[in-house]
Design a protein around this motif. Structure first.
Motif, PDB file in Angstrom:
ATOM      1  N   PRO A 143       0.797  -1.235   0.000  1.00  0.00           N
ATOM      2  CA  PRO A 143       0.000   0.000   0.000  1.00  0.00           C
ATOM      3  C   PRO A 143       0.822   1.273   0.000  1.00  0.00           C
ATOM      4  N   ASP A 144       2.008   1.256   0.652  1.00  0.00           N
ATOM      5  CA  ASP A 144       2.846   2.455   0.657  1.00  0.00           C
ATOM      6  C   ASP A 144       3.240   2.861  -0.759  1.00  0.00           C
ATOM      7  N   MET A 145       3.487   1.865  -1.610  1.00  0.00           N
ATOM      8  CA  MET A 145       3.835   2.153  -2.993  1.00  0.00           C
ATOM      9  C   MET A 145       2.660   2.792  -3.732  1.00  0.00           C
ATOM     10  N   VAL A 146       1.460   2.327  -3.425  1.00  0.00           N
ATOM     11  CA  VAL A 146       0.268   2.907  -4.039  1.00  0.00           C
ATOM     12  C   VAL A 146       0.164   4.384  -3.665  1.00  0.00           C
ATOM     13  N   LEU A 147       0.383   4.686  -2.397  1.00  0.00           N
ATOM     14  CA  LEU A 147       0.307   6.073  -1.943  1.00  0.00           C
ATOM     15  C   LEU A 147       1.386   6.920  -2.613  1.00  0.00           C
ATOM     16  N   ALA A 148       2.586   6.372  -2.713  1.00  0.00           N
ATOM     17  CA  ALA A 148       3.670   7.122  -3.340  1.00  0.00           C
ATOM     18  C   ALA A 148       3.366   7.424  -4.802  1.00  0.00           C
ATOM     19  N   LYS A 149       2.844   6.424  -5.509  1.00  0.00           N
ATOM     20  CA  LYS A 149       2.506   6.624  -6.918  1.00  0.00           C
ATOM     21  C   LYS A 149       1.366   7.639  -7.061  1.00  0.00           C
ATOM     22  N   ALA A 150       0.412   7.596  -6.137  1.00  0.00           N
ATOM     23  CA  ALA A 150      -0.706   8.543  -6.177  1.00  0.00           C
ATOM     24  C   ALA A 150      -0.218   9.972  -5.955  1.00  0.00           C
ATOM     25  N   VAL A 151       0.789  10.140  -5.104  1.00  0.00           N
ATOM     26  CA  VAL A 151       1.365  11.473  -4.879  1.00  0.00           C
ATOM     27  C   VAL A 151       2.030  11.960  -6.151  1.00  0.00           C
ATOM     28  N   ARG A 152       2.795  11.097  -6.796  1.00  0.00           N
ATOM     29  CA  ARG A 152       3.485  11.501  -8.026  1.00  0.00           C
ATOM     30  C   ARG A 152       2.495  11.808  -9.142  1.00  0.00           C
ATOM     31  N   ALA A 153       1.345  11.151  -9.114  1.00  0.00           N
ATOM     32  CA  ALA A 153       0.325  11.405 -10.130  1.00  0.00           C
ATOM     33  C   ALA A 153      -0.560  12.593  -9.761  1.00  0.00           C
ATOM     34  N   ALA A 154      -0.263  13.234  -8.635  1.00  0.00           N
ATOM     35  CA  ALA A 154      -1.009  14.412  -8.153  1.00  0.00           C
ATOM     36  C   ALA A 154      -2.469  14.093  -7.844  1.00  0.00           C
ATOM     37  N   VAL A 155      -2.733  12.837  -7.505  1.00  0.00           N
ATOM     38  CA  VAL A 155      -4.076  12.452  -7.081  1.00  0.00           C
ATOM     39  C   VAL A 155      -4.308  12.913  -5.645  1.00  0.00           C
ATOM     40  N   ILE A 156      -3.306  12.735  -4.809  1.00  0.00           N
ATOM     41  CA  ILE A 156      -3.309  13.218  -3.436  1.00  0.00           C
ATOM     42  C   ILE A 156      -1.974  13.907  -3.196  1.00  0.00           C
ATOM     43  N   ASP A 157      -1.893  14.723  -2.132  1.00  0.00           N
ATOM     44  CA  ASP A 157      -0.611  15.347  -1.833  1.00  0.00           C
ATOM     45  C   ASP A 157       0.104  14.576  -0.721  1.00  0.00           C
ATOM     46  N   ARG A 158       1.307  15.015  -0.393  1.00  0.00           N
ATOM     47  CA  ARG A 158       2.120  14.275   0.569  1.00  0.00           C
ATOM     48  C   ARG A 158       1.467  14.197   1.950  1.00  0.00           C
ATOM     49  N   ARG A 159       0.857  15.296   2.382  1.00  0.00           N
ATOM     50  CA  ARG A 159       0.235  15.294   3.696  1.00  0.00           C
ATOM     51  C   ARG A 159      -0.962  14.342   3.736  1.00  0.00           C
ATOM     52  N   GLU A 160      -1.702  14.293   2.644  1.00  0.00           N
ATOM     53  CA  GLU A 160      -2.823  13.366   2.578  1.00  0.00           C
ATOM     54  C   GLU A 160      -2.327  11.920   2.569  1.00  0.00           C
ATOM     55  N   ALA A 161      -1.220  11.675   1.894  1.00  0.00           N
ATOM     56  CA  ALA A 161      -0.634  10.334   1.896  1.00  0.00           C
ATOM     57  C   ALA A 161      -0.203   9.931   3.295  1.00  0.00           C
ATOM     58  N   GLU A 162       0.386  10.879   4.035  1.00  0.00           N
ATOM     59  CA  GLU A 162       0.778  10.588   5.417  1.00  0.00           C
ATOM     60  C   GLU A 162      -0.446  10.311   6.275  1.00  0.00           C
ATOM     61  N   LEU A 163      -1.499  11.085   6.083  1.00  0.00           N
ATOM     62  CA  LEU A 163      -2.727  10.872   6.852  1.00  0.00           C
ATOM     63  C   LEU A 163      -3.277   9.468   6.621  1.00  0.00           C
ATOM     64  N   ILE A 164      -3.371   9.090   5.349  1.00  0.00           N
ATOM     65  CA  ILE A 164      -3.924   7.777   5.023  1.00  0.00           C
ATOM     66  C   ILE A 164      -2.990   6.667   5.497  1.00  0.00           C
ATOM     67  N   GLY A 165      -1.706   6.815   5.197  1.00  0.00           N
ATOM     68  CA  GLY A 165      -0.755   5.765   5.560  1.00  0.00           C
ATOM     69  C   GLY A 165      -0.683   5.538   7.056  1.00  0.00           C
ATOM     70  N   ALA A 166      -0.600   6.617   7.817  1.00  0.00           N
ATOM     71  CA  ALA A 166      -0.423   6.485   9.260  1.00  0.00           C
ATOM     72  C   ALA A 166      -1.685   6.007   9.971  1.00  0.00           C
ATOM     73  N   THR A 167      -2.849   6.521   9.535  1.00  0.00           N
ATOM     74  CA  THR A 167      -4.076   6.185  10.268  1.00  0.00           C
ATOM     75  C   THR A 167      -4.760   4.928   9.757  1.00  0.00           C
ATOM     76  N   ARG A 168      -4.658   4.662   8.456  1.00  0.00           N
ATOM     77  CA  ARG A 168      -5.336   3.487   7.905  1.00  0.00           C
ATOM     78  C   ARG A 168      -4.436   2.252   7.884  1.00  0.00           C
ATOM     79  N   LEU A 169      -3.204   2.435   7.429  1.00  0.00           N
ATOM     80  CA  LEU A 169      -2.314   1.283   7.293  1.00  0.00           C
ATOM     81  C   LEU A 169      -1.646   0.925   8.611  1.00  0.00           C
ATOM     82  N   GLU A 170      -1.358   1.943   9.435  1.00  0.00           N
ATOM     83  CA  GLU A 170      -0.618   1.703  10.667  1.00  0.00           C
ATOM     84  C   GLU A 170      -1.479   1.817  11.917  1.00  0.00           C
ATOM     85  N   ASP A 171      -2.746   2.155  11.751  1.00  0.00           N
ATOM     86  CA  ASP A 171      -3.681   2.245  12.880  1.00  0.00           C
ATOM     87  C   ASP A 171      -3.255   3.246  13.951  1.00  0.00           C
ATOM     88  N   LEU A 172      -2.579   4.322  13.542  1.00  0.00           N
ATOM     89  CA  LEU A 172      -2.229   5.360  14.502  1.00  0.00           C
ATOM     90  C   LEU A 172      -3.427   6.274  14.735  1.00  0.00           C
TER      91      LEU A 172
END
Length: 250
Positions: A183-212
């Protein structure tokens, strides 16, 4: 000490997230044109007319279990189809049970109990959007979904800094979204494609993937919890559409 609207504040008079939810609910109920539900649509003993939320709070404990479930299904429907103020109304009506759940979550907790309260409110909001309401005891089911989500977050042991993904360090060449395997790769690719920004990727990665806890991540990113919740919801909607489009093209 109890406030006039039923809010119980801490000894420091600093309102908790649950206190603020109670205050918001009290403000909605105090309006001359307070929101109403259609009793004819709900049935099960609810008066067959428009019933405002102040009256609904008084009626609800008098109903049989099927009637309470019918009211809650209508509250969930209104929340999903119309948004605010219905999620806040649902939270307000559920507050007694949420306070009990919060007390269980904070028992023996060494951190800021306000973080867990905020997570519980956020998790209940999310349950209103997506939880299964086809079973009995709808309110209890929503509360259980929220409680279990925050409980899992509470007992997470890895620090946020240890879980944060350095997007710049990821390779430029990434496999198609649905084939990448991480999933981290998906988020990184989405950032590069300008679908989401870096802060949104951190929000999703940390709270959804890591349960923080959302509160922890929002604080690190310098956002209010409500802002972080709204940005994550918007980003996830865009991300899901983008993944679907890429999946169709592959």
């Amino acid at each position: 000490m109890s406030a006039s609207n039923g809010t119980i504040c801490s000894s420091t008079n600093r309102p908790t997230p649950l206190d603020r939810a109670a205050q918001a609910f009290g403000q909605i109920c105090s309006r001359i044109n307070a929101p109403t539900v259609d009793g004819r649509r709900i049935g099960h003993g609810v008066p067959r007319r428009r019933v405002n939320v102040r009256e609904l709070v008084e009626i609800l404990p008098l109903l049989e279990a099927d009637g309470r479930d019918a009211v809650w299904r209508e509250l969930v429907r209104l929340s999903r189809e119309h948004g605010e103020p219905w999620p806040t109304i649902a939270i307000g009506i559920a507050l007694p049970g949420l306070r009990t759940a919060a007390a269980r979550l904070t028992r023996g907790y060494a951190g800021d109990s306000g973080d867990l309260d905020a997570e519980l409110v956020t998790a209940f909001y999310e349950a209103l959007r997506s939880a299964d309401i086809g079973r009995h005891n709808v309110c209890g089911g929503l509360r259980a979904v929220a409680y279990n989500q925050v409980r899992r977050m509470r007992y997470g042991t890895v620090s946020y800094s240890a879980r944060t993904v350095d997007l710049d360090a990821l390779p430029e060449s990434i496999a198609p979204v649905t084939r990448c395997g991480h999933p981290d790769m998906v988020l990184a690719k989405a950032v590069r494609a300008a679908v989401i920004d870096r802060r949104e990727a951190e929000l999703i990665g940390a709270t959804r993937l890591e349960d923080l806890p959302l509160t922890t991540v929002a604080k690190k990113l310098g956002m209010a919890v409500t802002t972080a919740w709204c940005r994550r919801r918007s980003a996830e909607t865009r991300l899901a559409s983008w993944i679907k489009e890429n999946d169709n093209e592959s």
